[in-house]
Design an enzyme around this catalytic site. Structure first.
Site, PDB file in Angstrom:
ATOM      1  N   ASP A 115      40.171  30.252  40.640  1.00 54.63           N
ATOM      2  CA  ASP A 115      40.846  31.004  39.598  1.00 54.63           C
ATOM      3  C   ASP A 115      42.075  31.683  40.196  1.00 54.63           C
ATOM      4  OD1 ASP A 115      41.058  31.758  36.960  1.00 54.63           O
ATOM      5  OD2 ASP A 115      40.059  33.676  37.285  1.00 54.63           O
ATOM      6  N   PHE A 119      45.964  33.828  39.485  1.00 58.69           N
ATOM      7  CA  PHE A 119      46.428  35.121  38.978  1.00 58.69           C
ATOM      8  C   PHE A 119      47.918  34.901  38.719  1.00 58.69           C
ATOM      9  CE2 PHE A 119      47.066  39.765  40.491  1.00 58.69           C
ATOM     10  CZ  PHE A 119      46.361  40.342  39.458  1.00 58.69           C
ATOM     11  N   HIS A 131      50.188  39.775  33.215  1.00 60.73           N
ATOM     12  CA  HIS A 131      48.795  40.156  33.500  1.00 60.73           C
ATOM     13  C   HIS A 131      48.690  40.835  34.861  1.00 60.73           C
ATOM     14  CE1 HIS A 131      44.476  40.122  34.086  1.00 60.73           C
ATOM     15  NE2 HIS A 131      44.595  39.312  35.128  1.00 60.73           N
ATOM     16  N   ARG A 153      46.681  50.870  39.788  1.00 61.10           N
ATOM     17  CA  ARG A 153      47.461  51.550  40.837  1.00 61.10           C
ATOM     18  C   ARG A 153      48.732  52.201  40.320  1.00 61.10           C
ATOM     19  NH1 ARG A 153      45.991  46.548  42.948  1.00 61.10           N
ATOM     20  NH2 ARG A 153      47.933  45.648  42.246  1.00 61.10           N
ATOM     21  N   GLU A 180      38.842  36.530  29.523  1.00 57.50           N
ATOM     22  CA  GLU A 180      40.164  36.247  30.093  1.00 57.50           C
ATOM     23  C   GLU A 180      40.632  34.935  29.478  1.00 57.50           C
ATOM     24  OE1 GLU A 180      40.289  36.579  34.445  1.00 57.50           O
ATOM     25  OE2 GLU A 180      40.601  38.725  34.113  1.00 57.50           O
ATOM     26  N   GLU A 198      42.603  31.851  29.500  1.00 58.95           N
ATOM     27  CA  GLU A 198      43.239  31.102  30.575  1.00 58.95           C
ATOM     28  C   GLU A 198      43.438  29.641  30.181  1.00 58.95           C
ATOM     29  OE1 GLU A 198      41.731  31.531  34.513  1.00 58.95           O
ATOM     30  OE2 GLU A 198      41.048  33.603  34.212  1.00 58.95           O
ATOM     31  N   ASP A 238      37.384  33.079  31.361  1.00 58.08           N
ATOM     32  CA  ASP A 238      36.770  33.574  32.595  1.00 58.08           C
ATOM     33  C   ASP A 238      36.137  34.940  32.295  1.00 58.08           C
ATOM     34  OD1 ASP A 238      36.216  33.499  35.372  1.00 58.08           O
ATOM     35  OD2 ASP A 238      37.880  34.869  35.730  1.00 58.08           O
ATOM     36  N   ARG A 288      34.098  44.131  34.008  1.00 54.50           N
ATOM     37  CA  ARG A 288      35.139  44.951  34.646  1.00 54.50           C
ATOM     38  C   ARG A 288      34.585  46.081  35.498  1.00 54.50           C
ATOM     39  NH1 ARG A 288      39.128  41.437  34.559  1.00 54.50           N
ATOM     40  NH2 ARG A 288      39.725  40.846  32.438  1.00 54.50           N
ATOM     41  N   GLN A 295      33.371  44.502  38.656  1.00 53.93           N
ATOM     42  CA  GLN A 295      34.555  44.073  39.403  1.00 53.93           C
ATOM     43  C   GLN A 295      35.219  45.236  40.126  1.00 53.93           C
ATOM     44  OE1 GLN A 295      37.425  42.105  36.872  1.00 53.93           O
ATOM     45  NE2 GLN A 295      38.748  41.513  38.567  1.00 53.93           N
ATOM     46  N   LYS A 312      32.419  37.871  38.148  1.00 56.99           N
ATOM     47  CA  LYS A 312      32.957  36.644  37.553  1.00 56.99           C
ATOM     48  C   LYS A 312      31.981  35.487  37.684  1.00 56.99           C
ATOM     49  CE  LYS A 312      37.412  38.160  37.443  1.00 56.99           C
ATOM     50  NZ  LYS A 312      38.386  37.954  36.355  1.00 56.99           N
ATOM     51  N   THR A 342      31.699  30.995  33.184  1.00 55.59           N
ATOM     52  CA  THR A 342      33.092  30.660  32.887  1.00 55.59           C
ATOM     53  C   THR A 342      33.019  29.521  31.889  1.00 55.59           C
ATOM     54  OG1 THR A 342      33.750  31.235  35.142  1.00 55.59           O
ATOM     55  CG2 THR A 342      35.280  29.879  33.867  1.00 55.59           C
ATOM     56  N   THR A 388      44.451  35.092  33.644  1.00 53.68           N
ATOM     57  CA  THR A 388      44.742  35.580  32.303  1.00 53.68           C
ATOM     58  C   THR A 388      46.222  35.409  31.969  1.00 53.68           C
ATOM     59  OG1 THR A 388      43.056  37.246  32.630  1.00 53.68           O
ATOM     60  CG2 THR A 388      44.557  37.595  30.792  1.00 53.68           C
ATOM     61  N   GLU A 442      43.421  44.783  29.345  1.00 54.74           N
ATOM     62  CA  GLU A 442      44.831  45.071  29.107  1.00 54.74           C
ATOM     63  C   GLU A 442      45.056  45.609  27.696  1.00 54.74           C
ATOM     64  OE1 GLU A 442      47.635  41.897  30.689  1.00 54.74           O
ATOM     65  OE2 GLU A 442      45.686  41.027  31.145  1.00 54.74           O
TER      66      GLU A 442
END
Lengths: 382, 382
Positions: A86, A88, A93, A102, A159, A161, A193, A197, A200, A213, A217, A309, A323
Site C-alpha cells: 500500500d 501513500f 491525503h 503534526r 480508504e 484507493e 483499505d 485509526r 494505527q 490495516k 482490505t 487514499t 480527513e
C-alpha cells in the site's frame, strides 16, 4: 451479463486456449504477457461487438450458456494476491493526514516529494467485495491516558484507493524503468483499505501500520484492464521538486476516473460521503512499481499495489473519514439526518468508480463491505 | 547425513504416508498439525536411533539410497513463504537503535513495552542460505544534504534474527490465545534480515521500512522443530510494565540458544562479529503470533515471523553492524587486521545457532550470503 471465459475457452471461441480461465484466479493469464492479453481482448471484442463475428451471437445455445446474468453470479477474488503493498501516493491525503498528526508546517515528510512512500500490507486479508469486515480488537491509547486499553477499535475508517495489479514479475535483483513497469501492469481495481485509526495511532511508531490495516482490505471483483482504460489517460501533476531520473515518466500514466464512496447505515439509505478522482494522485502506478523494484525486490504475478487514499482539494473529495472529520473533530452528515465520525457496526460502505469520455463509460463495479461487531472472546473455540 | 523423507515415505517407512514430502516445500506436512508432526518425529527417531527398529538400519541398499551425505545435497527454501512479518522484539536492539536515532532518553517508543512492534516484510524476497545478495540501488539523503542521492546503498548491514514458522493458519476474524499460538508454530530457522541502513533512514517516515529490507532476507534451510527445542526452553525476561492479558504467557516460551554471525571478506578468514542468545528477546514467538492475529488477520501455513535483531547487553552481543559501530561511528575489527563499518562487496556473512544442555547439542545449520555489487544500469535487458 457476464461472459464465462472458461466456457468460451472450452468451446474453442478463444483460439488455441491455454489461458487458464478454468482456474480460480486469472494469474496464469496475467503471466502470459501483453501480447496474449491483446489477442484475447481483440477476440472478445470481435465476439461481443454488434458488428463482430457471428460465432457467439448466432449460436443461441452457446450464447445462453456463456452469457450469465450478473445477479446470478457469485463474485470471487479475481486474482491470487501474491504481495499487497500500500502506497501513500496522493499529495492531498499525505498533506491532510500529516496536518492532523503534526500540523500543516510539517505535514509532508521530507522524503515525500522524492519517492512513492509505501509499506507492505498483509496479502492474506485481501478480500473480495461483499466480504463482511469484522471490527478488530487491539491496543489503543487515547490522549491523556498512561496505559493502553484493549478492546474493539472505536475509529473504524475507509480508504478510497485505486489498486494496480502486477501481471508479470521480475527476478530477484532486477530493476524496471517506469516505461517497463507500465507493461507489467495488467489492470486496476477499486480498493478499500479499511483502517482502525486508534490502533494505527498507537502502534505506528517506529515501524509503520501493522494491525491497524491487517483485518481486511476489500477489492472489486472486476480487474479493468489497462487497455480498457486507454481513453482515460491523462497527464500527471506538476512536481513540487524534480524527480530523480529513475522515476521519470516518458508518457502519460495517470487516469481521469471518478471514484465515489457511499455509506449505508444498518437501516437507512446510502449517502455519498466521498467523490474523488484518480488524477489527484501524485505518483502513477508504473512509478509505484518502478520504485518497488528499484532495490531488486522480486515482483510477482498477482502483486497488488494500492495507491493510498485519494483525496482532492475540497472536503467532499477527501477519501477517508479521518480527513473528512479532521481527525474525529467534525461530523459527516448523512442523508436522513444521521451523522458519522467513524464507522458503526452494521454500516456498509460501497466504492464505485468510472471513466466517461465522449459518450464512452467504463465502470469498475462495486467494492463493498459491512462492518460486523468485534469478537467478544479471544482465542479459537476448541 | 541427510535422510531423504520423500524416499522414506515412498519406501513405506513412514506409515500410511500422505505427508507431502515429495513436494518442494514442507507446507503440506506443516498444515497436518501437531499430532501428525509428533507421529512422524517419533517414527524417525525409531528409524534412526541406535537402539531403534531395524527397518532402515539393517536394509543396506535402502539405507544407502535414503541417507545422503550433506556435501552432495543442494539445499532449497524449506517452506513456501506465505507472509513474512518482521518484529522488533529484542529490548536491547530497540533501545540501541532508538538511542542511535533519537538519543537514550527517547530510545523506546511508548508502545514498545506493551506489544510486539512489527511490520509486514516482503515474502517474495525470502531466500535460502547461500543465495547471493545484490547490493540495492535506492534513494538516500546523507546529513547536511538537501536533495536525495540515488545509487548503491553504502550502509549494508545484517540482522541476526530467529524466525518462527507458522504451520497451521486461522480464518479471517479469528484470534488466538498465546497458548494456542504456541501450538500453531512448527519450528524455527536462523534469519538474516539484510538491511540498507542509509535507504532505511531516508524512507522510513512515516510508514516504516520498505525498500531498505526488500532486496533479500536469508533463512537457514533446516526448520528445527519446536519439539526438538524442548530441552532449551527457558523463562522470559522481567517485564518493564505488566502486559495486557491477551499477551499473558501460561508457560515458558523462550529458548536458550546461542546465535553467532561471522564475516568473511572476499579473500580472508572468518571473523566472529556477533555472539548473542535468543533468551535476550522480550516477546516470545507465540506472543508475536497472538498479537499478529489479535485483530483478525488471517494467518497462513508458511507464515514466517522474524524476531527482529537479537542483541545482548555487551557490544559483542549486538546483532547488527549499526549497533556494533553505533551508527557507523566506530569500527568492527576483523581478524587479520581488517575493519568494517558496514558490509563491502564480496563479504560473506554466516549465521550459526545451537542449543547445548547436558551433553545434548542441536544446531541450526548455516544461514549465509555473499554481497554482490549493485547493478550498474536500471531496467530489464530487453
Amino acid at each position: 451479463m457476464i461472459l464465462d471465459l472458461a466456457g468460451a475457452e472450452e468451446a474453442g471461441l478463444l483460439g488455441s486456449g491455454g489461458h487458464g480461465f478454468d482456474q480460480p484466479a486469472i494469474n496464469r493469464f496475467m503471466a502470459s504477457g501483453p501480447e496474449a492479453w491483446a489477442r484475447v481482448r481483440a477476440r472478445l471484442t470481435e465476439l461481443l461487438a454488434e458488428d463482430g463475428v457471428a460465432d457467439l451471437r448466432e449460436n443461441v445455445s452457446l450464447r445462453e450458456r456463456l452469457l450469465i446474468p450478473q445477479e446470478l453470479a457469485r463474485m470471487h477474488l479475481p486474482i491470487e494476491v501474491a504481495g499487497y503493498t500500500d502506497f501513500f501516493a496522493g499529495r492531498q491525503h499525505a498533506f491532510n493526514s500529516g496536518s492532523i498528526l503534526r500540523g500543516p508546517q510539517n505535514a509532508l515528510t521530507p522524503n515525500w516529494p522524492h519517492m512513492p512512500i509505501g509499506y507492505n500490507g498483509r496479502s492474506s486479508t485481501v478480500v473480495v467485495s461483499g466480504t463482511p469486515v469484522r471490527r478488530p480488537l487491539g491496543q489503543t491509547r487515547p490522549d491523556g491516558v498512561d496505559m493502553p486499553l484493549f478492546g474493539p477499535s472505536k475509529r473504524m475508517d475507509i480508504e478510497v484507493e485505486f489498486g494496480a495489479i502486477v501481471a508479470t514479475g521480475t527476478e530477484l535483483g532486477d530493476t524496471l524503468t517506469v516505461a517497463q513497469a507500465w507493461e507489467h501492469i495488467f489492470g486496476f481495481v477499486l480498493l478499500n483499505d479499511w483502517s482502525a485509526r486508534d490502533i494505527q495511532r498507537w502502534e505506528g511508531q517506529p515501524l509503520g501500520p501493522f494491525q491497524a490495516k491487517a483485518f481486511a482490505t476489500s477489492i472489486s471483483p472486476w480487474v479493468v484492464t489497462r487497455a480498457a482504460l486507454e481513453p482515460f489517460r491523462c497527464s500527471g501533476p506538476e512536481r513540487d521538486l524534480p524527480l530523480l531520473p529513475y522515476l521519470h515518466e516518458p508518457a502519460e500514466y495517470f487516469f481521469d476516473l471518478t471514484l465515489e464512496a457511499h455509506l449505508t447505515p444498518p437501516a437507512g439509505h446510502a449517502s455519498r460521503i466521498v467523490r474523488t478522482n484518480t488524477r489527484y494522485l501524485y505518483y502513477s502506478a508504473p512509478q509505484l512499481l518502478a520504485h518497488h523494484a528499484i532495490g531488486g525486490c522480486r515482483m510477482e504475478t498477482g502483486d497488488l499495489l494500492g495507491s493510498g487514499t485519494i483525496s482532492g482539494p475540497e472536503r467532499g473529495n477527501f477519501g477517508c473519514l479521518m480527513e473528512q472529520t479532521w481527525g474525529g473533530r467534525d461530523e459527516v452528515a448523512l442523508e436522513n439526518g444521521g451523522v458519522r465520525k467513524f464507522l458503526e457496526d452494521g454500516d456498509s460502505v460501497t466504492l464505485t468508480g468510472w471513466g466517461e469520455v465522449d459518450g464512452l463509460r467504463i465502470g469498475f463495479g462495486r467494492c463493498e463491505g459491512q462492518i460486523l461487531p468485534a469478537p467478544t472472546t479471544i482465542g479459537k473455540a476448541s
